[in-house]
Design a protein around this motif. Structure first.
Motif, PDB file in Angstrom:
ATOM      1  N   SER A  92       0.843  -1.197   0.000  1.00 39.32           N
ATOM      2  CA  SER A  92       0.000   0.000   0.000  1.00 39.32           C
ATOM      3  C   SER A  92       0.874   1.242   0.000  1.00 39.32           C
ATOM      4  CB  SER A  92      -0.910   0.010   1.236  1.00 39.32           C
ATOM      5  OG  SER A  92      -1.574   1.251   1.362  1.00 39.32           O
ATOM      6  N   GLU A  93       0.460   2.236  -0.771  1.00 40.25           N
ATOM      7  CA  GLU A  93       1.185   3.508  -0.765  1.00 40.25           C
ATOM      8  C   GLU A  93       0.871   4.313   0.489  1.00 40.25           C
ATOM      9  OE1 GLU A  93       1.250   5.556  -4.796  1.00 40.25           O
ATOM     10  OE2 GLU A  93      -0.359   4.091  -5.059  1.00 40.25           O
ATOM     11  N   LEU A  94      -0.227   3.964   1.149  1.00 38.68           N
ATOM     12  CA  LEU A  94      -0.687   4.748   2.293  1.00 38.68           C
ATOM     13  C   LEU A  94      -0.477   4.002   3.602  1.00 38.68           C
ATOM     14  CD1 LEU A  94      -3.997   6.072   0.712  1.00 38.68           C
ATOM     15  CD2 LEU A  94      -1.792   7.240   0.839  1.00 38.68           C
ATOM     16  N   ASP A  95      -0.704   4.708   4.690  1.00 40.91           N
ATOM     17  CA  ASP A  95      -0.551   4.140   6.022  1.00 40.91           C
ATOM     18  C   ASP A  95      -1.927   3.891   6.636  1.00 40.91           C
ATOM     19  OD1 ASP A  95       0.752   3.198   8.232  1.00 40.91           O
ATOM     20  OD2 ASP A  95       1.593   5.118   8.868  1.00 40.91           O
ATOM     21  N   GLN A 114       4.583   2.285   0.993  1.00 43.56           N
ATOM     22  CA  GLN A 114       5.621   1.752   0.124  1.00 43.56           C
ATOM     23  C   GLN A 114       5.658   2.523  -1.187  1.00 43.56           C
ATOM     24  OE1 GLN A 114       5.621  -2.545  -0.772  1.00 43.56           O
ATOM     25  NE2 GLN A 114       7.719  -2.485  -0.046  1.00 43.56           N
ATOM     26  N   ASP A 115       6.802   3.069  -1.519  1.00 43.83           N
ATOM     27  CA  ASP A 115       6.994   3.783  -2.777  1.00 43.83           C
ATOM     28  C   ASP A 115       6.714   2.828  -3.938  1.00 43.83           C
ATOM     29  OD1 ASP A 115       9.148   4.373  -5.111  1.00 43.83           O
ATOM     30  OD2 ASP A 115       8.490   6.245  -4.186  1.00 43.83           O
ATOM     31  N   PRO A 116       5.997   3.288  -4.981  1.00 39.71           N
ATOM     32  CA  PRO A 116       5.662   2.415  -6.105  1.00 39.71           C
ATOM     33  C   PRO A 116       6.855   1.711  -6.736  1.00 39.71           C
ATOM     34  CG  PRO A 116       4.381   4.421  -6.227  1.00 39.71           C
ATOM     35  CD  PRO A 116       5.363   4.620  -5.111  1.00 39.71           C
ATOM     36  N   LYS A 117       7.975   2.390  -6.833  1.00 35.49           N
ATOM     37  CA  LYS A 117       9.166   1.758  -7.414  1.00 35.49           C
ATOM     38  C   LYS A 117       9.678   0.639  -6.511  1.00 35.49           C
ATOM     39  CE  LYS A 117      10.746   5.740 -10.117  1.00 35.49           C
ATOM     40  NZ  LYS A 117      11.838   6.723 -10.347  1.00 35.49           N
ATOM     41  N   THR A 143       6.112  -9.698  -2.791  1.00 32.26           N
ATOM     42  CA  THR A 143       4.759  -9.175  -2.605  1.00 32.26           C
ATOM     43  C   THR A 143       3.857  -9.693  -3.721  1.00 32.26           C
ATOM     44  OG1 THR A 143       3.481  -7.158  -2.201  1.00 32.26           O
ATOM     45  CG2 THR A 143       5.134  -7.047  -3.931  1.00 32.26           C
ATOM     46  N   ASP A 144       2.569  -9.787  -3.437  1.00 29.80           N
ATOM     47  CA  ASP A 144       1.604 -10.319  -4.399  1.00 29.80           C
ATOM     48  C   ASP A 144       0.787  -9.241  -5.086  1.00 29.80           C
ATOM     49  OD1 ASP A 144       1.900 -13.267  -3.863  1.00 29.80           O
ATOM     50  OD2 ASP A 144       1.378 -12.594  -1.849  1.00 29.80           O
ATOM     51  N   PHE A 145       0.811  -8.034  -4.528  1.00 31.49           N
ATOM     52  CA  PHE A 145       0.030  -6.927  -5.067  1.00 31.49           C
ATOM     53  C   PHE A 145       0.832  -5.650  -4.904  1.00 31.49           C
ATOM     54  CE2 PHE A 145      -2.831  -3.372  -4.842  1.00 31.49           C
ATOM     55  CZ  PHE A 145      -3.895  -3.661  -5.681  1.00 31.49           C
ATOM     56  N   ALA A 146       1.071  -4.944  -6.012  1.00 31.97           N
ATOM     57  CA  ALA A 146       1.865  -3.725  -5.950  1.00 31.97           C
ATOM     58  C   ALA A 146       1.231  -2.629  -6.807  1.00 31.97           C
ATOM     59  CB  ALA A 146       3.294  -3.988  -6.426  1.00 31.97           C
TER      60      ALA A 146
END
Length: 540
Positions: free
Chosen positions: A34-37, A252-255, A266-269
């Motif tokens: 996830s990009e968010l918290d 998590q930063d997309p890169k 990871t299974d989903f990014a």
């Protein structure tokens, strides 16, 4: 030679698995980036998609999402509605238990719903007229707006009652066609009173201070880093849970997420527009609709922005199609109004957007003309506008930069960028009126246009720009009490027209999301309405 060949084949297999993504080849663990918290797991306070996703992993409401994304019974084994549509009776499952073994009772809902008003929680307005329309809720909301205390008498007058341990009765002021769907939303979740009272203000703020009744239990939570969950063996529907462990990698930063996906970690990014061209031909690449409307929140306390021609100039200056197709490249599409497409269907079976007008267009020449007229009305030759955005909520930075470039092409506007975090943007700057223009987003809490239209009501707590229109307030009051579905539908179309003619908010795009997903995973439920992700049915 056979040994060498075997080693080479094993190495090749390892590389192949890494390229596919997947939690180190562990079929019992699902890892989600996830990009968010997570803000917290307190249903009276959490108000973001990441928190909702985590909360739904550990808690079920009266209703929930099934594997096809439909709303079905959750901890309610059945529900009945009276002939006049005002009394909803839910029977609680006999086998519904909290993770500590306590039975889930009707009082768990009464306690939670009372608590959200006592704490003046983020979503108490969802209980009020125009949405859930629960008896007594609007009166308490009015007291909160007037900074008055909620009393025991106020709570007792609320239309929620535990008839017995397994029977919950809810009374509304009007018929609400989407009431069952509302019951799947986190602010309507139950809370174990004894456990919550013991935790006090710490409730829902750590893995140790949250107690659930859902598919998983939270075992570890490091804010800004990771949240870990294990299968809840006491869950009434445990047979449908195929994974033993769920891991959410946070902020998590997309890169970094893409690299972790390639490494099989990871299974989903979710990935950003910079990575789309690299992965768009990969079998793991998928574009999904998360349901968010990205828009510009306008501060009407700023005298320059209170000018309609200035707001028109801002909207006309944005080439939404170019932003979506050539910059974002994630499946996003230009917004034509404040209610997104695919949200709600009319009584005649037509999408709201197909029946409502189009309120956005790109015309730089017309934008300059509107700005010139606005400046003339203001008696100014130039205005300065701040664009506030969160750098930790991709692609808000891309959105804000595009807006800056668009406005900078107009003669008479000077743009200043205010970069901050999502939490600071919302709860400090916007909430306290310390902004001019804020790039923001809203996700639909339920499948009805009012989830967006109520944002224009002058007393709505999320109306940070302090927009006021008495005609809209009166019309939305009619919507809240209208029993004829066709009349109500037209009233909502008319309400959006008022909002868009005023440009109280400036809609820009309906968000698509580019993702990398493990092809061996099945059962991840993604809904553009309510809780974004459901992990209960995931299998590998």
């Amino acid at each position: 030679m056979k040994k060498l060949l075997s080693m080479v084949l094993c190495a090749m297999m390892a590389l192949t698995l890494a390229g596919c993504g997947g939690s180190g080849g562990d079929s019992s663990t699902y890892t989600f980036s996830s990009e968010l918290d997570i803000k917290n797991l307190d249903s009276s306070d959490a108000d973001d998609g990441c928190s909702f996703t985590a909360m739904h992993a550990v808690i079920d409401g009266l209703m929930k999402t099934d594997k096809k994304g439909n709303i079905v019974n959750g901890v309610a084994s059945s529900s009945e509605v009276s002939d006049d549509g005002l009394t909803h009776t839910y029977k609680i499952r006999k086998d519904a238990k909290w993770a500590n073994g306590d039975p889930v009772t009707a009082n768990d809902f009464v306690y939670a719903w009372h608590r959200i008003f006592q704490k003046k929680g983020q979503y108490y307005y969802m209980f009020c007229d125009g949405i859930a329309s629960i008896v007594g809720a609007q009166e308490m909301s009015d007291k909160i707006d007037n900074e008055e205390d909620i009393t025991d008498a106020d709570l007792d007058a609320m239309g929620v009652k535990a008839v017995d341990d397994k029977t919950l009765e809810v009374t509304t002021t009007t018929r609400v066609s989407f009431f069952d769907e509302l019951m799947s939303f986190p602010c309507f979740y139950p809370i174990n009173e004894k456990f919550c009272e013991k935790q006090g203000d710490k409730y829902g703020k750590s893995a140790k201070t949250i107690l659930g009744n859902g598919a998983f239990t939270m075992t570890n939570w490091e804010p800004g880093s990771v949240a870990e969950f294990e299968k809840n063996d006491k869950y009434y529907d445990a047979k449908t849970v195929k994974i033993d462990k769920l891991v959410m990698k946070l902020v998590q930063d997309p890169k970094v997420a893409a690299q972790a996906f390639e490494a099989g970690e990871t299974d989903f990014a979710p990935i950003n527009s910079d990575l789309v061209d690299k992965y768009k031909k990969d079998d793991s690449f998928k574009q999904i609709n998360e349901g968010y409307l990205f828009y510009i929140s306008v501060n009407f306390q700023n005298s320059d922005l209170a000018n309609l021609n200035v707001r028109k100039a801002i909207s006309l200056a944005i080439n939404r199609k170019d932003l979506c197709e050539n910059v974002l490249k994630d499946g996003s599409q230009a917004a034509s109004g404040f209610v997104p497409s695919g949200l709600s269907i009319s009584p005649e079976g037509k999408d709201f957007r197909d029946e409502a007008d189009t309120y956005t267009s790109y015309d730089k020449k017309a934008a300059q003309a509107a700005l010139d007229e606005g400046l003339k009305e203001l008696g100014k030759s130039e205005i300065t506008l701040r664009v506030t955005y969160g750098t930790d909520e991709s692609p808000m930075d891309v959105f804000a930069t595009y807006l800056q470039n668009a406005l900078s092409k107009l003669d008479g506007i000077k743009v200043e960028m205010v970069a901050t975090t999502k939490q600071d943007r919302i709860y400090n700057k916007q909430k306290n009126g310390d902004f001019d223009l804020a790039t923001t987003r809203w996700g639909p809490d339920y499948g009805d246009p009012t989830t967006y239209l109520t944002m224009g009501i002058s007393t709505n707590g999320n109306n940070y720009g302090k927009y006021t229109n008495s005609e809209l307030d009166a019309l939305m009051d009619k919507v809240a009490n209208e029993s004829d579905v066709n009349t109500r539908w037209q009233e909502m179309i008319d309400a959006e027209k008022i909002m868009m003619d005023d440009l109280c908010y400036i809609p820009v795009f309906e968000k698509g999301t580019a993702t990398l997903q493990n092809k061996d995973v099945k059962g991840l439920v993604i809904r553009p309405v309510g809780v974004p992700y459901t992990f209960q049915y995931v299998s590998k």
